[in-house]
Structure formats: structure tokens, C-alpha cells
Design a protein around this motif. Structure first.
Motif, PDB file in Angstrom:
ATOM      1  N   ASP A   1     -21.912   4.367 -15.804  1.00 41.57           N
ATOM      2  CA  ASP A   1     -21.411   4.664 -17.382  1.00 41.57           C
ATOM      3  C   ASP A   1     -20.716   5.789 -17.430  1.00 41.57           C
ATOM      4  O   ASP A   1     -19.785   5.910 -16.924  1.00 41.57           O
ATOM      5  CB  ASP A   1     -22.679   4.578 -18.370  1.00 41.57           C
ATOM      6  CG  ASP A   1     -23.473   3.281 -17.881  1.00 41.57           C
ATOM      7  OD1 ASP A   1     -22.977   2.344 -17.720  1.00 41.57           O
ATOM      8  OD2 ASP A   1     -24.818   3.397 -18.194  1.00 41.57           O
ATOM      9  N   ASN A   2     -21.086   6.537 -18.731  1.00 37.72           N
ATOM     10  CA  ASN A   2     -20.112   7.834 -18.921  1.00 37.72           C
ATOM     11  C   ASN A   2     -21.109   8.953 -18.335  1.00 37.72           C
ATOM     12  O   ASN A   2     -20.893  10.180 -18.807  1.00 37.72           O
ATOM     13  CB  ASN A   2     -19.966   7.689 -20.493  1.00 37.72           C
ATOM     14  CG  ASN A   2     -18.841   8.767 -20.654  1.00 37.72           C
ATOM     15  OD1 ASN A   2     -17.699   8.804 -20.028  1.00 37.72           O
ATOM     16  ND2 ASN A   2     -19.074   9.419 -21.864  1.00 37.72           N
ATOM     17  N   ALA A   3     -22.145   8.908 -17.932  1.00 26.67           N
ATOM     18  CA  ALA A   3     -23.036   9.890 -17.212  1.00 26.67           C
ATOM     19  C   ALA A   3     -22.139  10.951 -16.476  1.00 26.67           C
ATOM     20  O   ALA A   3     -21.178  10.530 -15.844  1.00 26.67           O
ATOM     21  CB  ALA A   3     -24.083   9.336 -16.502  1.00 26.67           C
ATOM     22  N   SER A   4     -22.762  12.163 -16.409  1.00 28.76           N
ATOM     23  CA  SER A   4     -22.152  13.195 -15.510  1.00 28.76           C
ATOM     24  C   SER A   4     -23.012  14.069 -14.841  1.00 28.76           C
ATOM     25  O   SER A   4     -23.975  14.438 -15.499  1.00 28.76           O
ATOM     26  CB  SER A   4     -20.949  13.965 -16.356  1.00 28.76           C
ATOM     27  OG  SER A   4     -21.713  14.592 -17.412  1.00 28.76           O
ATOM     28  N   VAL A   5     -22.524  14.511 -13.666  1.00 23.59           N
ATOM     29  CA  VAL A   5     -23.399  15.304 -12.466  1.00 23.59           C
ATOM     30  C   VAL A   5     -22.457  16.464 -12.184  1.00 23.59           C
ATOM     31  O   VAL A   5     -21.432  16.109 -11.671  1.00 23.59           O
ATOM     32  CB  VAL A   5     -24.091  14.527 -11.883  1.00 23.59           C
ATOM     33  CG1 VAL A   5     -25.115  15.649 -10.909  1.00 23.59           C
ATOM     34  CG2 VAL A   5     -24.874  13.398 -12.140  1.00 23.59           C
ATOM     35  N   PHE A   6     -22.724  17.972 -12.594  1.00 23.53           N
ATOM     36  CA  PHE A   6     -22.042  18.977 -12.179  1.00 23.53           C
ATOM     37  C   PHE A   6     -22.663  20.079 -11.822  1.00 23.53           C
ATOM     38  O   PHE A   6     -23.882  20.168 -11.930  1.00 23.53           O
ATOM     39  CB  PHE A   6     -20.690  18.910 -13.078  1.00 23.53           C
ATOM     40  CG  PHE A   6     -21.256  19.109 -14.537  1.00 23.53           C
ATOM     41  CD1 PHE A   6     -21.281  20.257 -14.984  1.00 23.53           C
ATOM     42  CD2 PHE A   6     -21.432  18.020 -15.494  1.00 23.53           C
ATOM     43  CE1 PHE A   6     -21.927  20.383 -16.383  1.00 23.53           C
ATOM     44  CE2 PHE A   6     -21.787  18.034 -16.680  1.00 23.53           C
ATOM     45  CZ  PHE A   6     -21.920  19.315 -17.094  1.00 23.53           C
ATOM     46  N   GLY A   7     -21.806  21.100 -11.579  1.00 24.40           N
ATOM     47  CA  GLY A   7     -22.487  22.324 -11.136  1.00 24.40           C
ATOM     48  C   GLY A   7     -23.056  22.190  -9.701  1.00 24.40           C
ATOM     49  O   GLY A   7     -22.544  21.598  -8.908  1.00 24.40           O
ATOM     50  N   HIS A   8     -24.282  22.537  -9.677  1.00 24.82           N
ATOM     51  CA  HIS A   8     -24.946  22.311  -8.457  1.00 24.82           C
ATOM     52  C   HIS A   8     -26.168  21.374  -8.294  1.00 24.82           C
ATOM     53  O   HIS A   8     -27.104  21.466  -7.609  1.00 24.82           O
ATOM     54  CB  HIS A   8     -25.633  23.868  -7.849  1.00 24.82           C
ATOM     55  CG  HIS A   8     -24.663  24.916  -7.779  1.00 24.82           C
ATOM     56  ND1 HIS A   8     -23.993  24.947  -6.732  1.00 24.82           N
ATOM     57  CD2 HIS A   8     -24.511  26.204  -8.564  1.00 24.82           C
ATOM     58  CE1 HIS A   8     -23.224  26.082  -6.659  1.00 24.82           C
ATOM     59  NE2 HIS A   8     -23.558  26.657  -7.721  1.00 24.82           N
ATOM     60  N   ALA A   9     -26.164  20.689  -9.391  1.00 21.99           N
ATOM     61  CA  ALA A   9     -26.841  19.515  -9.705  1.00 21.99           C
ATOM     62  C   ALA A   9     -27.000  18.591  -8.420  1.00 21.99           C
ATOM     63  O   ALA A   9     -25.702  18.547  -8.068  1.00 21.99           O
ATOM     64  CB  ALA A   9     -26.721  18.957 -10.941  1.00 21.99           C
ATOM     65  N   TRP A  10     -27.937  17.844  -8.056  1.00 18.23           N
ATOM     66  CA  TRP A  10     -28.348  17.011  -7.098  1.00 18.23           C
ATOM     67  C   TRP A  10     -28.883  15.531  -7.537  1.00 18.23           C
ATOM     68  O   TRP A  10     -30.068  15.732  -8.152  1.00 18.23           O
ATOM     69  CB  TRP A  10     -28.711  17.688  -5.952  1.00 18.23           C
ATOM     70  CG  TRP A  10     -28.815  16.770  -4.652  1.00 18.23           C
ATOM     71  CD1 TRP A  10     -29.984  16.362  -4.100  1.00 18.23           C
ATOM     72  CD2 TRP A  10     -27.735  16.237  -3.803  1.00 18.23           C
ATOM     73  NE1 TRP A  10     -29.720  15.937  -3.047  1.00 18.23           N
ATOM     74  CE2 TRP A  10     -28.456  15.491  -2.867  1.00 18.23           C
ATOM     75  CE3 TRP A  10     -26.423  16.250  -3.836  1.00 18.23           C
ATOM     76  CZ2 TRP A  10     -27.744  14.889  -1.855  1.00 18.23           C
ATOM     77  CZ3 TRP A  10     -25.875  15.489  -2.858  1.00 18.23           C
ATOM     78  CH2 TRP A  10     -26.442  15.000  -1.785  1.00 18.23           C
ATOM     79  N   VAL A  11     -28.251  14.458  -7.232  1.00 15.86           N
ATOM     80  CA  VAL A  11     -29.071  13.248  -7.362  1.00 15.86           C
ATOM     81  C   VAL A  11     -29.420  12.509  -6.001  1.00 15.86           C
ATOM     82  O   VAL A  11     -27.950  12.312  -5.454  1.00 15.86           O
ATOM     83  CB  VAL A  11     -28.175  12.356  -8.285  1.00 15.86           C
ATOM     84  CG1 VAL A  11     -28.946  11.141  -8.488  1.00 15.86           C
ATOM     85  CG2 VAL A  11     -27.832  12.996  -9.590  1.00 15.86           C
ATOM     86  N   GLU A  12     -30.279  11.845  -5.639  1.00 16.80           N
ATOM     87  CA  GLU A  12     -30.506  11.508  -4.367  1.00 16.80           C
ATOM     88  C   GLU A  12     -31.577  10.450  -4.727  1.00 16.80           C
ATOM     89  O   GLU A  12     -31.970   9.863  -5.740  1.00 16.80           O
ATOM     90  CB  GLU A  12     -31.147  12.599  -3.493  1.00 16.80           C
ATOM     91  CG  GLU A  12     -32.479  13.069  -3.831  1.00 16.80           C
ATOM     92  CD  GLU A  12     -33.156  14.229  -2.770  1.00 16.80           C
ATOM     93  OE1 GLU A  12     -32.227  14.481  -2.170  1.00 16.80           O
ATOM     94  OE2 GLU A  12     -34.448  14.265  -3.229  1.00 16.80           O
ATOM     95  N   GLY A  13     -31.857   9.814  -3.258  1.00 17.23           N
ATOM     96  CA  GLY A  13     -32.901   8.700  -3.231  1.00 17.23           C
ATOM     97  C   GLY A  13     -32.454   7.365  -3.853  1.00 17.23           C
ATOM     98  O   GLY A  13     -31.173   6.866  -3.663  1.00 17.23           O
ATOM     99  N   ASN A  14     -33.314   6.753  -4.721  1.00 19.52           N
ATOM    100  CA  ASN A  14     -32.823   5.884  -5.512  1.00 19.52           C
ATOM    101  C   ASN A  14     -32.945   6.051  -7.150  1.00 19.52           C
ATOM    102  O   ASN A  14     -32.831   5.090  -7.932  1.00 19.52           O
ATOM    103  CB  ASN A  14     -33.790   4.807  -5.240  1.00 19.52           C
ATOM    104  CG  ASN A  14     -33.926   4.190  -3.968  1.00 19.52           C
ATOM    105  OD1 ASN A  14     -32.977   3.562  -3.258  1.00 19.52           O
ATOM    106  ND2 ASN A  14     -35.147   4.380  -3.370  1.00 19.52           N
ATOM    107  N   ALA A  15     -32.395   7.410  -7.265  1.00 15.37           N
ATOM    108  CA  ALA A  15     -32.440   7.807  -8.691  1.00 15.37           C
ATOM    109  C   ALA A  15     -30.915   7.227  -9.305  1.00 15.37           C
ATOM    110  O   ALA A  15     -30.289   6.976  -8.747  1.00 15.37           O
ATOM    111  CB  ALA A  15     -32.462   9.291  -8.812  1.00 15.37           C
ATOM    112  N   THR A  16     -31.143   7.010 -10.764  1.00 13.61           N
ATOM    113  CA  THR A  16     -30.045   6.647 -11.505  1.00 13.61           C
ATOM    114  C   THR A  16     -29.885   7.502 -12.882  1.00 13.61           C
ATOM    115  O   THR A  16     -30.835   7.870 -13.464  1.00 13.61           O
ATOM    116  CB  THR A  16     -30.357   5.329 -11.953  1.00 13.61           C
ATOM    117  OG1 THR A  16     -30.438   4.302 -10.908  1.00 13.61           O
ATOM    118  CG2 THR A  16     -28.932   4.588 -12.745  1.00 13.61           C
TER     119      THR A  16
END
Length: 222
Positions: free
Chosen positions: A55-70
Motif C-alpha cells: 500500500d502506501n506504507a514506508s520503512v526507512f532509516g535503520h528499521a528492518w522488516v523480516e519473517g512473515n511480517a507485513t
């Protein structure tokens, strides 16, 4: 095999240039060629498992998304935050600082999780709730409304040992109880519980009185 790539489509969020992502292969519920949300670089989203930003979601900086996360909707994950497991961050939620979201937990609507807070298990942070500092929210706890949880002592999670075995939560900041679909004061909880059964009313009253005794001792400076 890489599952996504950064496209040439960019925009600036909080002074940071982010790129829209595109799926290179089909995985989970994502189809090959499907456009996703926005990330600053590949350091924000794992190329493994089914983790996704859409969608319009955002991830930035040193943030991290892993596994089966949404991460979806208009949600933002930034700072040094981590979202993993089967967790979801959605709506207008913000996860920042050193916060960790994992398990099957949900952060949604206008909720904020920041600082060194940890949310895991089946916990739900929703509405306009804020979880910050060193707070830990776990099991089946739900933090909602305008509640603000800053420290471990800001809430207590109880277990319904007399019937369902489910967990329920009292939040110190607004002196409210969350039990399944119920959200309200201790007096309201007791009244509702007695309508269900004498035993339920008696046990919930016992727990509410216990919390009231804690508050009374604090008021007396003990």
C-alpha cells in the motif's frame, strides 16, 4: 533468489528518499510483478520468507522488516525498529526508536510504539494508544483507546483461570480494563461479569479489588 527490487519511483518521507518496491517472484499472497510500498534501501526489508511492505506504507532509516511480517496502509516503521515473525503494522500506525514488534502481534489504526518497547505474542495495540520507553506488551493483551503505556508498571496482564483461560489487561494510565470485546472501568467490568454468571462476577470483582488496593497503597505513599 531476490524476491523484490527497488523501482525508479521515489518520494520523500520525513526528509528521506524512499523507493517503491516491486515483487520479482510470487511468494505468500504476493504475485510476481506486484508493486508494494516504500523503503529506503534493501537494508529495510528481508529478501527471504514472506515479509512485505505494501500500500502506501514506508520503512526507512535503520528499521528492518523480516519473517512473515507485513507493513501496510499508511504505516511507518523507522529509526532502529524491527518488525518480524507474523506481526502486522497497518493503518496510520507508527513504529520507531528501538521498538520490536513480533509474534502474531498487531499495531494498527493510529497507534504508536516507540522507545525500547516490545510487543509480541498475540498483543494488539490500536486506536490512539501509545506504547513507549521500556514497556513490554505480550500474550493476548490489548492496549486501546487513548491509553499511554510507558513503563512495565503501567499495565498488568491477568489470566482468567476460572473459565476461558484467556488473558485480560488493566492499564494504569487511564485505569481501564480490556477483556475480550469489553473496554471500560472496573465497576463496569464487575457489573457485566455478574450478568454473565455469579462465579465470573465474583472472580473479576476480586481482581479489580486487588488493583484498587495497589492504587490505594500508592496514594498513601506505601
Amino acid at each position: 533468489m531476490e524476491k523484490y527490487e527497488l523501482t525508479s519511483e521515489t518520494k520523500v518521507i520525513n526528509g528521506v528518499e524512499v523507493h517503491r518496491i516491486k515483487a520479482l517472484n510470487s511468494f505468500g499472497n504476493i504475485k510476481k510483478g506486484e508493486l508494494g510500498g516504500w523503503i529506503e534501501s534493501e537494508k529495510n526489508l528481508s529478501q527471504y520468507e514472506n515479509a512485505w511492505v505494501c500500500d502506501n506504507a514506508s520503512v526507512f532509516g535503520h528499521a528492518w522488516v523480516e519473517g512473515n511480517a507485513t507493513v501496510s496502509g499508511n504505516a511507518k516503521v523507522c529509526g532502529n525498529a524491527m518488525v518480524g515473525g507474523n506481526a502486522t503494522v497497518s493503518g496510520n500506525a507508527t513504529v520507531s526508536g528501538n521498538a520490536t514488534i513480533s509474534g502474531h502481534s498487531e499495531v494498527r489504526e493510529n497507534a504508536t510504539v516507540c522507545g525500547n518497547a516490545k510487543v509480541y505474542g498475540n498483543a494488539i495495540i490500536c486506536e490512539n494508544a501509545t506504547v513507549s520507553d521500556n514497556a513490554i506488551i505480550c500474550e493476548n493483551a490489548t492496549i486501546s483507546g487513548n491509553a499511554k503505556v510507558r513503563r512495565k508498571k503501567d499495565f498488568i496482564v491477568f489470566k482468567n483461570w476460572w473459565s476461558s483461560g484467556r488473558y485480560f489487561t488493566w492499564t494504569r494510565s487511564n485505569n481501564k480494563w480490556k477483556v475480550d470485546c469489553f473496554y471500560g472501568s472496573g465497576e463496569e467490568l464487575i457489573a457485566k461479569a455478574y450478568k454473565d454468571s455469579e462465579k465470573s462476577g465474583r472472580e473479576y470483582e476480586r481482581v479489580v479489588k486487588y488493583v484498587e488496593s495497589i492504587l490505594k497503597e500508592e496514594d498513601n505513599g506505601n
